[in-house]
Design an enzyme around this catalytic site. Structure first.
Site: not given
Length: 291
Positions: A11, A95, A98, A100, A103, A136
């Site tokens: 995202k 990795v 920012g 996600a 998540s 998230d």
């Protein structure tokens, strides 16, 4: 069904506003999140017992510290499942970026095991479970695009952006905890015009969205890692209609209406940075995360 493959998408944040710091230590946020077509592939295989986790990425844990492992354990414990699972994460999302990435892997495990084992858990229940794992995760279960409030768990589905996106991550990772720790909520100079972005999305006005991009964490991260600001400048040089840092960073994205301009920007950025991706926004909420 003994095996299943699930895609966990990255995202970006079209906006990220922090309203206040809560007594429980979390921050109250208001942000617009949008999935893009960059994804990890998660393979799930039923085994007799236990949780086995493997990956092609050396930077993520393969034990209970991995939130995909936590997601599997939550499903097994909560629904008294008398079998185990082998999880393999084919990692494509950078990795600590920012985006996600962790998540979305956890979300994929929750939704995937629901299907693999015919548990018939509702999407609403899966999202509640996801909230216990990470802020998230509920969005990654829902997918598409959403206005997120609270700590990120209060989600309102919205019309998404339809554009080409260039993602560029410098060779460093950022601690979300550190960024929030250094954010002075009372001293934020400019807050996003969230309503204007929502209007632009509703009316499919890409330039309206692009001209209102705003992330209040950006200045904090740029002070620690000036390269984030350098990438934004490069994006503008290469023709983006709007550029912003995603989440707590350090990934920067640029919005492009035309594939050829996006490809040209991609080629130029690849001469400087290793982790550059050209992707489309992703707006089908039910196709991959159907429960």
């Amino acid at each position: 069904m003994a095996e299943l493959k699930v895609e966990g998408r990255a995202k970006i944040n079209l906006s990220l506003d922090v309203l206040r710091r809560r007594e429980d230590g979390y921050h109250e946020v208001k942000m617009i999140m949008q999935q893009v077509d960059l994804y990890d592939e998660i393979r799930l295989e039923t085994i007799d017992s236990g949780i086995e986790l493997g990956t092609n990425c050396e930077f993520i844990p393969t034990d209970e510290k991995n939130i995909a492992h936590k997601a599997a354990k939550m499903i097994i414990d909560k629904y008294n499942v008398d079998k185990g699972v082998k999880i393999y994460i084919d990692k494509n999302i950078p990795v600590g970026a920012g985006l996600a990435g962790g998540s979305t892997d956890a979300a994929a495990v929750l939704t995937g095991l629901n299907r693999l084992w015919n548990l018939n858990i509702s999407k609403e229940e899966l999202m509640k479970m996801g909230k216990e794992i990470g802020a998230d995760v509920p969005f990654c279960i829902m997918g598409g695009a959403a206005l997120a409030e609270g700590i990120g768990e209060k989600l309102t589905p919205i019309e998404g952006l339809d554009s080409w996106i260039i993602l560029c991550k410098p060779a460093l990772s950022v601690s979300t905890q550190t960024v929030y720790k250094n954010l002075k909520v009372d001293e934020i100079p400019i807050h996003p015009n969230t309503d204007q972005i929502l209007l632009g999305l509703k009316e499919n006005q890409v330039r309206t969205v692009a001209s209102n991009l705003c992330n209040v964490l950006e200045n904090v991260t740029i002070k620690m890692h000036p390269v984030v600001g350098d990438i934004k400048k490069k994006m503008l040089e290469y023709g983006t209609v709007g550029t912003l840092m995603s989440g707590s960073g350090p990934t920067v994205f640029g919005i492009f209406r035309d594939y050829n301009k996006a490809k040209s920007a991609y080629d130029n950025l690849r001469k400087i940075y290793k982790q550059v991706y050209i992707v489309k926004t992703y707006n089908t909420r039910e196709e991959k995360y159907g429960c």
